[in-house]
Design an enzyme around this catalytic site. Sequence first.
Site, PDB file in Angstrom:
ATOM      1  NE  ARG A   1       6.251  50.698  63.063  1.00  0.00           N
ATOM      2  CZ  ARG A   1       7.280  51.326  62.485  1.00  0.00           C
ATOM      3  NH1 ARG A   1       8.207  51.775  63.139  1.00  0.00           N
ATOM      4  NH2 ARG A   1       7.366  51.584  61.379  1.00  0.00           N
TER       5      ARG A   1
ATOM      6  CE  LYS B   1      14.094  55.886  59.575  1.00  0.00           C
ATOM      7  NZ  LYS B   1      14.080  54.595  59.044  1.00  0.00           N
TER       8      LYS B   1
ATOM      9  NE  ARG C   1       7.772  50.445  56.843  1.00  0.00           N
ATOM     10  CZ  ARG C   1       7.962  49.620  58.106  1.00  0.00           C
ATOM     11  NH1 ARG C   1       7.595  48.497  58.118  1.00  0.00           N
ATOM     12  NH2 ARG C   1       8.879  50.329  58.570  1.00  0.00           N
TER      13      ARG C   1
HETATM   14  P1  AP5 Z   1      14.742  50.712  64.284  1.00  0.00           P
HETATM   15  O1  AP5 Z   1      15.739  51.348  64.975  1.00  0.00           O
HETATM   16  O2  AP5 Z   1      13.202  50.389  64.661  1.00  0.00           O
HETATM   17  O3  AP5 Z   1      14.742  50.964  62.563  1.00  0.00           O
HETATM   18  P2  AP5 Z   1      14.109  52.433  62.016  1.00  0.00           P
HETATM   19  O4  AP5 Z   1      15.219  52.961  61.063  1.00  0.00           O
HETATM   20  O5  AP5 Z   1      13.566  53.323  63.192  1.00  0.00           O
HETATM   21  O6  AP5 Z   1      12.917  51.670  61.047  1.00  0.00           O
HETATM   22  P3  AP5 Z   1      11.402  52.237  61.035  1.00  0.00           P
HETATM   23  O7  AP5 Z   1      10.592  50.751  60.505  1.00  0.00           O
HETATM   24  O8  AP5 Z   1      10.844  52.791  62.275  1.00  0.00           O
HETATM   25  O9  AP5 Z   1      11.473  53.132  59.864  1.00  0.00           O
HETATM   26  P4  AP5 Z   1      10.384  53.468  59.033  1.00  0.00           P
HETATM   27  O10 AP5 Z   1      10.836  54.852  58.442  1.00  0.00           O
HETATM   28  O11 AP5 Z   1       9.891  52.566  58.161  1.00  0.00           O
HETATM   29  O12 AP5 Z   1       9.009  53.896  59.925  1.00  0.00           O
HETATM   30  P5  AP5 Z   1       8.343  55.261  60.792  1.00  0.00           P
HETATM   31  O13 AP5 Z   1       7.899  54.670  62.213  1.00  0.00           O
HETATM   32  O14 AP5 Z   1       9.297  56.175  60.755  1.00  0.00           O
HETATM   33  O15 AP5 Z   1      15.411  49.217  63.891  1.00  0.00           O
HETATM   34  C1  AP5 Z   1      14.744  48.164  63.364  1.00  0.00           C
HETATM   35  C2  AP5 Z   1      14.764  46.879  64.011  1.00  0.00           C
HETATM   36  O16 AP5 Z   1      15.968  46.456  63.715  1.00  0.00           O
HETATM   37  C3  AP5 Z   1      14.527  46.689  65.477  1.00  0.00           C
HETATM   38  O17 AP5 Z   1      13.944  45.557  66.011  1.00  0.00           O
HETATM   39  C4  AP5 Z   1      15.971  46.967  66.156  1.00  0.00           C
HETATM   40  O18 AP5 Z   1      16.072  46.224  67.436  1.00  0.00           O
HETATM   41  C5  AP5 Z   1      16.802  46.220  64.876  1.00  0.00           C
HETATM   42  N1  AP5 Z   1      18.091  46.744  65.016  1.00  0.00           N
HETATM   43  C6  AP5 Z   1      18.454  48.188  64.946  1.00  0.00           C
HETATM   44  N2  AP5 Z   1      19.773  48.250  64.548  1.00  0.00           N
HETATM   45  C7  AP5 Z   1      20.447  47.034  64.519  1.00  0.00           C
HETATM   46  C8  AP5 Z   1      21.698  46.467  64.232  1.00  0.00           C
HETATM   47  N3  AP5 Z   1      22.700  47.296  64.414  1.00  0.00           N
HETATM   48  N4  AP5 Z   1      21.624  45.296  64.315  1.00  0.00           N
HETATM   49  C9  AP5 Z   1      20.846  44.357  64.555  1.00  0.00           C
HETATM   50  N5  AP5 Z   1      19.619  44.719  64.731  1.00  0.00           N
HETATM   51  C10 AP5 Z   1      19.207  46.166  64.607  1.00  0.00           C
HETATM   52  O19 AP5 Z   1       7.221  55.503  59.806  1.00  0.00           O
HETATM   53  C11 AP5 Z   1       6.016  54.767  59.735  1.00  0.00           C
HETATM   54  C12 AP5 Z   1       4.918  55.337  58.629  1.00  0.00           C
HETATM   55  O20 AP5 Z   1       4.747  56.573  59.299  1.00  0.00           O
HETATM   56  C13 AP5 Z   1       5.605  55.498  57.216  1.00  0.00           C
HETATM   57  O21 AP5 Z   1       5.647  54.302  56.569  1.00  0.00           O
HETATM   58  C14 AP5 Z   1       4.568  56.321  56.904  1.00  0.00           C
HETATM   59  O22 AP5 Z   1       3.281  56.004  56.566  1.00  0.00           O
HETATM   60  C15 AP5 Z   1       4.331  57.349  58.132  1.00  0.00           C
HETATM   61  N6  AP5 Z   1       5.420  58.717  58.032  1.00  0.00           N
HETATM   62  C16 AP5 Z   1       6.268  58.698  59.185  1.00  0.00           C
HETATM   63  N7  AP5 Z   1       6.945  59.915  58.679  1.00  0.00           N
HETATM   64  C17 AP5 Z   1       6.498  60.416  57.752  1.00  0.00           C
HETATM   65  C18 AP5 Z   1       6.936  61.497  56.676  1.00  0.00           C
HETATM   66  N8  AP5 Z   1       8.008  62.405  57.253  1.00  0.00           N
HETATM   67  N9  AP5 Z   1       5.972  61.753  55.834  1.00  0.00           N
HETATM   68  C19 AP5 Z   1       5.071  61.108  55.538  1.00  0.00           C
HETATM   69  N10 AP5 Z   1       4.570  59.921  56.157  1.00  0.00           N
HETATM   70  C20 AP5 Z   1       5.431  59.367  57.308  1.00  0.00           C
HETATM   71 MG    MG Z   2      11.631  53.984  63.792  1.00  0.00          MG
END
Ligand code: AP5
Ligand code: MG
Length: 217
Positions: A160, A13, A171
């Site tokens: 992270r 994402k 998660r």
């Molecule tokens: P990346 O693009 O960083 O993946 P992502 O989908 O953004 O994953 P996140 O871990 O950020 O999602 P998340 O939903 O768990 O965390 P968030 O920060 O939103 O890619 C991941 C890795 O893979 C990178 O190293 C990248 O380089 C690599 N990669 C990407 N594409 C690739 C490909 N095609 N091939 C190979 N490698 C690839 O949320 C964190 C926390 O915040 C949550 O756990 C929760 O506690 C809180 N939170 C956030 N939003 C809410 C909400 N709406 N409600 C309640 N709590 C919330």
């Molecule tokens: Mg993310």
Amino acid sequence: MQLVLLGAPGAGKGTQGEFLEKEFSLVRIATGDLLRAAMAEGTELGHQAKAYVSRGELVPDELVTELVKDRLQAPDTTQGFILDGFPRNVAQAQSLEDFLSASGRGTVTALYLEVDQEALLKRLTGRRVCPKCKASFHLTNRPPKQEGKCDACGSQLVQRPDDTEQVIRHRLEVYRRETEPVLDFYAARGQLKRVDGNGDLDEIFSRILKVLGAAKR
Ligand code: AP5
Ligand code: MG
């Protein structure tokens, strides 16, 4: 364009969201980034969110929904926006629909990045991020030019705190329980577009542009 990016932790994402943000000159609102920034600044929201984020739990809806609604009131979102990490359960999705409809802004397109389970764990355990400018890398899939250093600002990259294997597994469970039903919410309204999120970064981006009906500029 009002876009919501859906997908499991590690689905890409943030990565594809960055590409989309540049391609369409849209604001990207990533709730995870906003919460981590609040935690780093030690604000009241940051204090409240910290225990949830570090355990891989969802932060309570009222906190996150207010944060997003506030951000969506800023004038830079009137031409459209990309939401990354919100909505994450059906209650949040409903709040977003209600808010947009009350402000006469139309509906969102929900883009679901579908990625195989094994790939997710590898992506997350190998992710490294820049604590200063927030750029994101991967040890093998997207390595920085100089080992351990941010390409953009030269800072030392870090992992992270919620990217440990134990928290990642939690998660993923929370995602299955709370966020997967959001796919049905949008599918039932005809607003869901699915994209195969496996493969290399450019290939996935081309697929996204295709389902959005936009060619690369
Ligand atoms: P990346 O693009 O960083 O993946 P992502 O989908 O953004 O994953 P996140 O871990 O950020 O999602 P998340 O939903 O768990 O965390 P968030 O920060 O939103 O890619 C991941 C890795 O893979 C990178 O190293 C990248 O380089 C690599 N990669 C990407 N594409 C690739 C490909 N095609 N091939 C190979 N490698 C690839 O949320 C964190 C926390 O915040 C949550 O756990 C929760 O506690 C809180 N939170 C956030 N939003 C809410 C909400 N709406 N409600 C309640 N709590 C919330
Ligand atoms: Mg993310």
